[in-house]
Write an enzyme that holds these catalytic residues in place. Sequence first.
Site, PDB file in Angstrom:
ATOM      1  N   ASN A   9       0.710  -1.351   0.014  1.00 29.69           N
ATOM      2  CA  ASN A   9       0.814   0.260  -0.139  1.00 29.69           C
ATOM      3  C   ASN A   9       0.957   1.137  -0.405  1.00 29.69           C
ATOM      4  OD1 ASN A   9      -2.156   2.378   0.516  1.00 29.69           O
ATOM      5  ND2 ASN A   9      -2.444   1.176   2.766  1.00 29.69           N
ATOM      6  N   LYS A  11       0.094   4.019  -0.154  1.00 30.73           N
ATOM      7  CA  LYS A  11      -0.513   5.384   0.885  1.00 30.73           C
ATOM      8  C   LYS A  11      -0.162   6.407  -0.530  1.00 30.73           C
ATOM      9  CE  LYS A  11      -0.470   3.554   5.210  1.00 30.73           C
ATOM     10  NZ  LYS A  11      -0.377   3.265   6.505  1.00 30.73           N
ATOM     11  N   HIS A  95      -9.983   0.841   4.350  1.00 25.83           N
ATOM     12  CA  HIS A  95      -8.742   1.038   5.670  1.00 25.83           C
ATOM     13  C   HIS A  95      -8.951   2.565   6.347  1.00 25.83           C
ATOM     14  CE1 HIS A  95      -4.578   3.139   6.471  1.00 25.83           C
ATOM     15  NE2 HIS A  95      -3.518   1.272   6.027  1.00 25.83           N
ATOM     16  N   GLU A  97      -7.628   5.057   7.693  1.00 31.06           N
ATOM     17  CA  GLU A  97      -6.839   5.841   7.532  1.00 31.06           C
ATOM     18  C   GLU A  97      -8.555   6.627   6.297  1.00 31.06           C
ATOM     19  OE1 GLU A  97      -3.099   5.638   4.912  1.00 31.06           O
ATOM     20  OE2 GLU A  97      -2.238   4.869   7.175  1.00 31.06           O
ATOM     21  N   GLU A 168      -6.116  -4.774  10.646  1.00 31.34           N
ATOM     22  CA  GLU A 168      -4.633  -3.788  10.978  1.00 31.34           C
ATOM     23  C   GLU A 168      -5.363  -3.178  12.158  1.00 31.34           C
ATOM     24  OE1 GLU A 168      -2.391  -2.709   6.455  1.00 31.34           O
ATOM     25  OE2 GLU A 168      -4.482  -1.371   7.135  1.00 31.34           O
ATOM     26  N   GLY A 174       2.037   1.874  10.629  1.00 26.67           N
ATOM     27  CA  GLY A 174       3.696   3.226  10.595  1.00 26.67           C
ATOM     28  C   GLY A 174       3.952   3.844  12.189  1.00 26.67           C
ATOM     29  N   SER A 213       3.065  -1.527  10.449  1.00 21.56           N
ATOM     30  CA  SER A 213       4.808  -2.436  10.604  1.00 21.56           C
ATOM     31  C   SER A 213       4.733  -3.397  10.499  1.00 21.56           C
ATOM     32  CB  SER A 213       4.844  -1.377  11.960  1.00 21.56           C
ATOM     33  OG  SER A 213       4.626  -0.525  12.275  1.00 21.56           O
TER      34      SER A 213
HETATM   35  P1  PGA Z   1       2.482   0.276   7.807  1.00 22.70           P
HETATM   36  O1  PGA Z   1       1.096   0.290   7.222  1.00 22.70           O
HETATM   37  O2  PGA Z   1       2.706  -0.625   7.303  1.00 22.70           O
HETATM   38  O3  PGA Z   1       3.271   1.597   7.391  1.00 22.70           O
HETATM   39  O4  PGA Z   1       1.940   0.636   9.245  1.00 22.70           O
HETATM   40  C1  PGA Z   1       0.343  -1.192   6.500  1.00 22.70           C
HETATM   41  C2  PGA Z   1      -1.308  -0.435   5.943  1.00 22.70           C
HETATM   42  O5  PGA Z   1      -1.589   1.035   6.720  1.00 22.70           O
HETATM   43  O6  PGA Z   1      -1.928  -0.874   5.232  1.00 22.70           O
END
Ligand code: PGA
Length: 250
Positions: A9, A11, A95, A97, A168, A174, A213
């Site tokens: 992803n 982003k 997601h 976000e 997640e 993140g 992460s």
């Molecule tokens: P990350 O994000 O691996 O940077 O923690 C995962 C995601 O939000 O899909």
Amino acid sequence: MGHKIVAGNWKMNLTLNEGLALVNDLLAHQTAIPSGVEMILCTPFIHMASVHGATQGAIALGAQDCSAHASGAYTGEVSASMVASTGAQYVIIGHSERRQYHHEDDATLLAKMQQALSQGLHVIFCVGEPESIREHGEQAAIDYVQKQLEVLCELPPEQHAALTVAYEPIWAIGTGKTASPQQASTMCLNISRFCTEHLNLPKEGIAVLYGGSCNAKNAKELFAQPGIAGGLIGGASLKADDFLAIANSF
Ligand code: PGA
């Protein structure tokens, strides 16, 4: 080994040239990825057609979102049919976000999934609890995620086979703070159980991914856990070496 998935992803990262450079690095080493592992790149909308042109389908392509509407006067939106027309097979829906920054609720997510599935796209549906829920213990987190999964039951049964779920935990996205392999496995197994009980799935069940992460160091242990069919990778999908190492962690 059953079907395994490593989805990147991106982003809102990488210019077109940066993205294509990453794709070329991935293509150069792709033959080393074990058979049975599907690599998916979920790029920004604006890069999708170019990425598909570069990979010629050798790496699967996905979007990070799509509109809840089919077409029309929705300035700035991108429809599921536009996503599919780039050669993409996947779309991430729900997601955290999107849920948090764009206030996407169950009704919106259902409409988006209906659009995506009607265009033949495969949905990667994201769920996960915030830290404030996890602090109340594992059962509280399981209950929270189960509630998020209920919207899937509104989809037509004949489309359930096109669903993948990504667990997640929001506190792990993140942050560098990964769920423990046991926490991730317990939740992914619960998600599988819920989906098997409530959805119309093929006999191999549903693929449940872990995200948050996940990196080249911890992927091996996470992917070895029961119930985890792969990963949804943010930060570590932006570097070819890291992402390839994760794809080789099964
Ligand atoms: P990350 O994000 O691996 O940077 O923690 C995962 C995601 O939000 O899909």
